[in-house]
Design an enzyme around this catalytic site. Structure first.
Site, PDB file in Angstrom:
ATOM      1  N   LYS A   1       0.866  -1.182   0.000  1.00 11.51           N
ATOM      2  CA  LYS A   1       0.000   0.000   0.000  1.00 11.51           C
ATOM      3  C   LYS A   1       0.900   1.228   0.000  1.00 11.51           C
ATOM      4  O   LYS A   1       1.959   1.228   0.639  1.00 11.51           O
ATOM      5  CB  LYS A   1      -0.890  -0.058   1.242  1.00 11.51           C
ATOM      6  CG  LYS A   1      -1.914   1.057   1.375  1.00 11.51           C
ATOM      7  CD  LYS A   1      -2.754   0.828   2.639  1.00 11.51           C
ATOM      8  CE  LYS A   1      -3.793   1.889   2.865  1.00 11.51           C
ATOM      9  NZ  LYS A   1      -4.613   1.609   4.082  1.00 11.51           N
TER      10      LYS A   1
ATOM     11  N   SER B   1      -9.352   1.479   3.284  1.00 15.56           N
ATOM     12  CA  SER B   1      -8.533   2.311   2.418  1.00 15.56           C
ATOM     13  C   SER B   1      -7.503   1.522   1.614  1.00 15.56           C
ATOM     14  O   SER B   1      -6.895   2.062   0.701  1.00 15.56           O
ATOM     15  CB  SER B   1      -7.797   3.371   3.253  1.00 15.56           C
ATOM     16  OG  SER B   1      -6.969   2.751   4.216  1.00 15.56           O
TER      17      SER B   1
ATOM     18  N   SER C   1      -9.511  -1.063   7.385  1.00 13.38           N
ATOM     19  CA  SER C   1      -8.958  -0.826   6.049  1.00 13.38           C
ATOM     20  C   SER C   1      -8.207  -1.984   5.427  1.00 13.38           C
ATOM     21  O   SER C   1      -7.877  -1.940   4.237  1.00 13.38           O
ATOM     22  CB  SER C   1      -8.041   0.401   6.077  1.00 13.38           C
ATOM     23  OG  SER C   1      -8.806   1.574   6.180  1.00 13.38           O
TER      24      SER C   1
END
Lengths: 70, 469
Positions: free
Chosen positions: B81, B156, B180
């Protein structure tokens, strides 16, 4: 002063030139905070302060059950 | 067996294939890069390190050929990420503000992955500053769901989950504050674990909310999550929140049977306010655990009514504290949703914040009581399957619910007390969209959650289904 004006004042006190979207969201979050406050004042005793790390975990969270190796 | 077959499978099978010379590291990395290129429409990646990854593949193959074996992740393509630092490449955290941010050091988890021989092939799209659950990123494009690009991958860590679901990498490192890792894993039909706060270092990871943030792997299976977690878990002097608690052998734990284990579902919570397909899948999942020898019972956990409220307060106040100066000086550089959230956070008082932290202590004690009666707690991960991109309201049991609040309904249960929780795929709705099962265990019992997930996956095939290419 209505709630919207009050929110604007609070945000501007922090130097924030708020967007319209922020005002609506802030009103919603104040309601979230009020619900938390209601529960805390109802059920949490005065000795219970914030604990965020797991360095002092109540028995049962990583106490006896762990040793039983379930 | 070719590289495509290997990349479709698990890490341990790939490790065997590499050592038996049925596939080379270079073949595997080339297949990964080809697939990343093929799914460019999903906006799952914001950066791809093709040349570097291919060079590394040659080097790692040489090491393996010479008997320098770094373990099961050696030569395995993974992604990060984009709030996780890797030295020498940009870490944007999904923002324009950090578009030129090039860290000089790796995040601790990246150092660990490199030591284990993993090859980072790219960085994944995310919600701006991880402050949101859609991965509709105004700067790097809206990420799509791997099962239906017109639907949300959640967030996210949405790019990470869709990248894994599309079989471009074996695993991606995500971050989980309010859900997330787990929510994107659920909506993309893959596995993902939020570890106990302090189990995995946050060093070199751009924060969202310091007292809630965790770093966790997203992978196709619970077993693959175990392999990655093994590599990255443990104390790190760079992150003072990390625990000195020893890291167990997660793969060994997977092999222990479930007979006699006590599993709870939360009375008046676990199947309340969920879409019918989610309820059906959840009930089938509990039946599967019973068939594996587990004892499944209802548990009562009082005072949960305010758990989402508490998460909202904490998750609103801490990022606003972090971003205050940028917000005042560079507010126009934020996307509209994140800017509004960061501004709104300033309305909360210090007393509001402390009360939310006190609630957190209280609810942690409530979970401690529940864990005297059961060894793990099950809920769905999300009450719904993937909404359309941009959809803010969703029908749940005939009632319109706000997507951005309903998406915390179950993940808050682990985020607020700071407990570990694993998502594993538990079925599909009538439209073929995945649903996820959340397995919550006591602090530092990631191994138990992974074992439950692994045993469930040995008995089911949901995690083996790949989205259409």
């Amino acid at each position: 002063m209505d709630e919207t004006d009050s929110i604007r004042c609070r945000l501007r006190a922090h130097g924030i030139r708020e967007t319209e979207a922020a005002v609506g969201l802030a009103a919603s979050w104040l309601r979230n905070a009020a619900r938390v406050r209601a529960v805390v004042e109802e059920v949490v005793g005065p000795a219970a302060g914030p604990v965020t790390a797991f360095t002092h975990v109540p028995a049962g969270l990583h106490g006896e059950e762990r040793r039983e190796r379930r | 067996m070719n590289a495509a077959d290997v990349l479709d499978g698990g890490v341990l099978d790939a490790a065997r294939a590499l050592r038996e010379r049925r596939v080379s590291v270079a073949d595997l990395v080339a297949e990964s890069l080809g697939r990343i290129n093929a799914i460019s429409g999903l906006n799952a990646y914001v950066d791809v390190f093709g040349d570097q990854a291919l060079s590394l593949a040659q080097a790692h193959q040489t090491m393996l050929d010479c008997g320098y074996d770094l373990g099961p992740l050696h030569g395995i393509p993974v992604s990060l990420k984009d709030n996780v630092d890797m030295a020498g490449v940009v870490t944007t955290a999904g923002s324009a503000i950090l578009k030129d941010n090039v860290p000089v050091a790796d995040a601790s988890v990246v150092s660990a992955l490199k030591r284990a021989g993993a090859i980072v092939v790219g960085k994944n799209n995310m919600h701006e500053f991880a402050w949101g659950g859609t991965t509709a990123n105004p700067h790097y494009g809206t990420a799509g769901n791997a099962w239906d690009a017109s639907r949300s991958p959640a967030g996210s860590s949405g790019g990470s989950a869709s990248a894994v679901a599309a079989r471009t990498v074996f695993a991606s490192i995500g971050t989980d504050t309010g859900g997330s890792v787990r929510n994107p894993a659920a909506l993309n039909g893959v596995s993902g674990i939020r570890p106990t706060i302090g189990r995995v270092s946050n060093g070199g990871v751009f924060p969202l909310a310091w007292t809630l943030d965790t770093v966790g792997p997203i992978a196709k299976s619970s077993q693959d999550c175990a392999v990655v977690l093994q590599a990255v878990a443990g104390h790190d002097p760079r992150d003072l929140q990390t625990s000195a608690e020893p890291v167990p052998d997660y793969l060994a734990e997977l092999e222990r049977p479930l007979a006699g284990i006590r599993i709870g579902w939360i009375h008046d919570y676990s199947v309340k306010d969920v879409q019918p397909a989610v309820r059906t899948a959840f009930e089938a999942a509990t039946a599967t655990f019973e068939s594996l020898g587990a004892i499944v019972t209802a548990v009562a956990i009082p005072d949960l009514d305010a758990i989402v409220d508490a998460l909202v307060v904490l998750d609103a106040a801490e990022p606003s504290a972090l971003h205050g100066r940028w917000l005042r000086e560079r507010g126009d550089e934020y996307g509209p949703d994140v800017r509004a959230q960061l501004e709104a956070g300033f309305v909360l008082s210090a007393v509001d914040y402390v009360q939310a932290q006190r609630y957190r202590t209280h609810i942690r004690a409530r979970f401690a009581e529940a864990f005297r009666a059961v060894d793990a707690i099950l809920t769905p991960t999300l009450p719904f399957t993937a909404p359309r991109i941009g959809q803010d309201v969703i029908d749940i049991g005939g009632r319109d619910r706000d997507v951005h609040t309903a998406n915390m309904q179950f993940t808050a249960l682990a985020s607020v007390p700071g407990l570990p929780a694993l998502n594993v795929p538990m079925g599909f709705d009538a439209g073929g969209l995945p649903t996820g099962l959340q397995i919550i265990t006591p602090a530092f019992e990631e191994g138990r959650a992974l074992r439950l997930g692994h045993r469930f996956q040995m008995a089911t095939t949901f995690h083996l289904k790949a989205p259409p290419r």
